[in-house]
Design an enzyme around this catalytic site. Structure first.
Site, PDB file in Angstrom:
ATOM      1  N   ASN A 194       0.832  -1.212   0.000  1.00 43.10           N
ATOM      2  CA  ASN A 194       0.000   0.000   0.000  1.00 43.10           C
ATOM      3  C   ASN A 194       0.864   1.257   0.000  1.00 43.10           C
ATOM      4  OD1 ASN A 194      -3.052  -0.576   0.184  1.00 43.10           O
ATOM      5  ND2 ASN A 194      -2.143  -2.069   1.579  1.00 43.10           N
TER       6      ASN A 194
ATOM      7  N   HIS B 117      -8.672  -1.219   6.351  1.00 44.26           N
ATOM      8  CA  HIS B 117      -8.944  -2.525   6.951  1.00 44.26           C
ATOM      9  C   HIS B 117      -9.461  -3.456   5.855  1.00 44.26           C
ATOM     10  CE1 HIS B 117      -9.705  -5.293  10.209  1.00 44.26           C
ATOM     11  NE2 HIS B 117     -10.843  -5.597   9.616  1.00 44.26           N
TER      12      HIS B 117
END
Ligand code: GRF
Length: 189
Positions: free
Chosen positions: A14, A103
């Site tokens: 990420n 998440h």
């Protein structure tokens, strides 16, 4: 110029995606990467991306000095990108609506203590859920319970495995996280 601090504990896919997304955006800079795990591959990625890495111990992390350090750097947004420590209250209070997390499930389901990494996908597959996805949310003092910024969904196939689901979730993360960060930065005054 908006300054980001990206907190990582692991692989850093990420982080890499966010860094590449903002590479040619002169209005956004990744000021540093904060890492709690000396074995994290995210450290290598940061070096290649030319982003300073600030390694932290639990003691640093819980100190008032660490909050001050981030404030002195003029950080506008803290991005938790696979960061596995719970944030201390003084840090959360010092950056209200200025900390976001990703998440790998559709909160409020499959969130909270113990739900990280493959544990999330294992639980989703075991429960035979029809859908899973990602949740990007602001961070408050509790695990995985701050205001939701964005959710994106995928369907589970009949023969879905935790690994195949993880790959689908990964695609969503890569597609949506930088865009959500950009939206949050634009919404700041
Ligand atoms: C991602 O699945 C993210 O949703 C979760 O931790 C993982 C981090 O992956 N919070 P990476 O370190 O960015 O590759």
């Amino acid at each position: 110029m908006k300054k980001l601090s990206i907190f990582v504990s692991g692989n850093g896919t990420n982080l890499q995606r966010i860094a590449e997304y903002f590479l040619e955006d002169w209005a956004v800079k990744i000021e540093n990467v904060v890492c709690n795990n000396p074995n994290a591959y995210a450290i290598e990625r940061s070096k290649k991306l030319d982003i300073p890495v600030r390694m932290i111990t639990k003691q640093d992390f819980n100190s008032e000095a660490f909050v001050k350090e981030l404030q002195d750097l003029g950080i506008d947004l803290i991005v938790l990108a696979g960061f596995l420590w719970k944030l201390p209250e003084n840090l959360v209070k010092a950056f209200p609506k200025k900390i976001v997390n990703i998440h790998p499930a559709l909160l409020p389901k499959y969130g909270g203590k113990g739900f990280y990494g493959e544990h999330v996908h294992e639980a989703v597959v075991a429960a035979k859920e029809a859908q899973s996805g990602i949740t990007i949310h602001y961070v408050n003092e509790l695990y995985d319970s701050g205001e939701i910024i964005l959710q994106a969904r995928v369907s589970l196939d009949e023969n879905e495995t935790p690994d195949s689901l993880a790959a689908k979730i990964h695609q969503l993360e890569q597609a949506y996280f930088p865009v959500a960060i950009e939206q949050v930065l634009l919404s700041q005054n």
